[in-house]
Scaffold this motif. Structure first.
Motif, PDB file in Angstrom:
ATOM      1  N   SER A  59       1.134  -1.574  -0.156  1.00 27.78           N
ATOM      2  CA  SER A  59      -0.192   0.193  -0.153  1.00 27.78           C
ATOM      3  C   SER A  59       0.494   1.152   0.024  1.00 27.78           C
ATOM      4  O   SER A  59       0.167   2.516  -0.733  1.00 27.78           O
ATOM      5  CB  SER A  59      -0.882   0.026   1.352  1.00 27.78           C
ATOM      6  OG  SER A  59      -0.356  -0.015   2.306  1.00 27.78           O
ATOM      7  N   THR A  60       2.353   1.726   0.635  1.00 27.89           N
ATOM      8  CA  THR A  60       2.847   2.808   0.917  1.00 27.89           C
ATOM      9  C   THR A  60       3.273   3.132  -0.915  1.00 27.89           C
ATOM     10  O   THR A  60       3.069   3.490  -0.730  1.00 27.89           O
ATOM     11  CB  THR A  60       3.991   2.392   1.607  1.00 27.89           C
ATOM     12  OG1 THR A  60       3.405   1.963   3.353  1.00 27.89           O
ATOM     13  CG2 THR A  60       4.752   3.604   1.658  1.00 27.89           C
ATOM     14  N   LYS A  70       2.319   6.051  -2.410  1.00 26.88           N
ATOM     15  CA  LYS A  70       3.878   6.857  -2.985  1.00 26.88           C
ATOM     16  C   LYS A  70       4.218   7.122  -5.338  1.00 26.88           C
ATOM     17  O   LYS A  70       4.259   7.671  -5.552  1.00 26.88           O
ATOM     18  CB  LYS A  70       5.256   6.530  -2.435  1.00 26.88           C
ATOM     19  CG  LYS A  70       4.796   7.047  -0.763  1.00 26.88           C
ATOM     20  CD  LYS A  70       4.684   8.434  -0.619  1.00 26.88           C
ATOM     21  CE  LYS A  70       5.129   8.956   0.439  1.00 26.88           C
ATOM     22  NZ  LYS A  70       4.579  10.586  -0.062  1.00 26.88           N
ATOM     23  N   GLU A  83       0.123  12.105   0.911  1.00 26.14           N
ATOM     24  CA  GLU A  83      -0.282  10.833   2.928  1.00 26.14           C
ATOM     25  C   GLU A  83      -1.020  10.518   3.041  1.00 26.14           C
ATOM     26  O   GLU A  83      -2.562  10.281   3.230  1.00 26.14           O
ATOM     27  CB  GLU A  83      -0.355  12.551   3.999  1.00 26.14           C
ATOM     28  CG  GLU A  83       1.410  13.328   3.634  1.00 26.14           C
ATOM     29  CD  GLU A  83       2.930  12.005   3.374  1.00 26.14           C
ATOM     30  OE1 GLU A  83       3.027  10.973   4.030  1.00 26.14           O
ATOM     31  OE2 GLU A  83       3.892  12.681   2.725  1.00 26.14           O
ATOM     32  N   ALA A  84      -0.631   9.120   4.028  1.00 23.60           N
ATOM     33  CA  ALA A  84      -1.908   8.233   4.377  1.00 23.60           C
ATOM     34  C   ALA A  84      -2.610   8.243   5.532  1.00 23.60           C
ATOM     35  O   ALA A  84      -1.648   9.876   6.454  1.00 23.60           O
ATOM     36  CB  ALA A  84      -1.186   6.751   4.512  1.00 23.60           C
TER      37      ALA A  84
END
Length: 194
Positions: A168-169, A173, A191-192
């Protein structure tokens, strides 16, 4: 009732696709990260009653269930299939329509003025047309929280299989941030929000 399953990029999440809609027309996906959050959904609450379930996401035509990483899918999957099939076959409403489902900290286009509003409209349009369909394929969703014009930061929440997914990152990104920066120059980063 026939329910097929699909693996997701998150090894701890499985996508269940019944042969009928899960949510009503126009209802947005709903994320239940805890049993307490599931109070507004009898289906989600029933799924949390199955030992090993740690989160539930209801999409328009699918249910994503995430399990504790110490639990194996083999004994869990039949219990989840049975719970979903029994629930949908009984015709019980999936969500209590009287309950509020507004997410905390989420803004709408109406919260912005002038050029900032145009930027937010572009961001939401890109998310709705290019990002959300792709993450729904993986059993999840992405929610716009807010845009900070001065810093150019977009805050998003990953839901369903996408929440807690090892990739997910990178999706946030490398994929979403690059897409938004390409089409909306005012965006500097994504940003999450947990």
């Amino acid at each position: 009732m026939f329910i097929r399953t699909e693996d997701t990029p998150n090894p701890n999440s499985l996508k269940f696709l019944p042969d009928q809609p899960v949510l009503g027309p126009g209802e947005l996906g709903m994320d239940f990260p805890t049993p307490g959050a599931a109070k507004i959904s009898p289906l989600a609450a029933a799924l949390f009653d199955v030992d090993g379930v740690v989160s539930v996401y209801l999409g328009a035509d699918f249910v994503t269930v995430s399990k504790d990483q110490t639990v194996d899918w083999e004994p869990l999957k039949p219990a989840l299939l049975g719970t979903i099939a029994d629930f949908l076959a009984a015709g019980i409403p999936v969500v209590d329509q009287r309950a509020s489902t507004a997410a905390e900290g989420v803004t709408s286009v109406e919260d912005y003025k002038g050029e900032d509003r145009e930027v937010v409209e572009q961001i939401i349009e890109l998310l709705d047309t290019r990002v959300r369909p792709a993450v729904a394929q993986d059993g999840g969703d992405i929610i716009f929280h807010r845009f900070e014009p001065g810093d150019g930061i977009v805050f998003l929440t990953m839901q369903g299989a996408c929440a807690g997914c090892p990739s997910s990152t990178m999706t946030l990104k490398s994929g979403i941030e690059n897409l938004l920066k390409h089409y909306v120059p005012e965006v500097q980063s994504v940003e999450a929000v947990a």
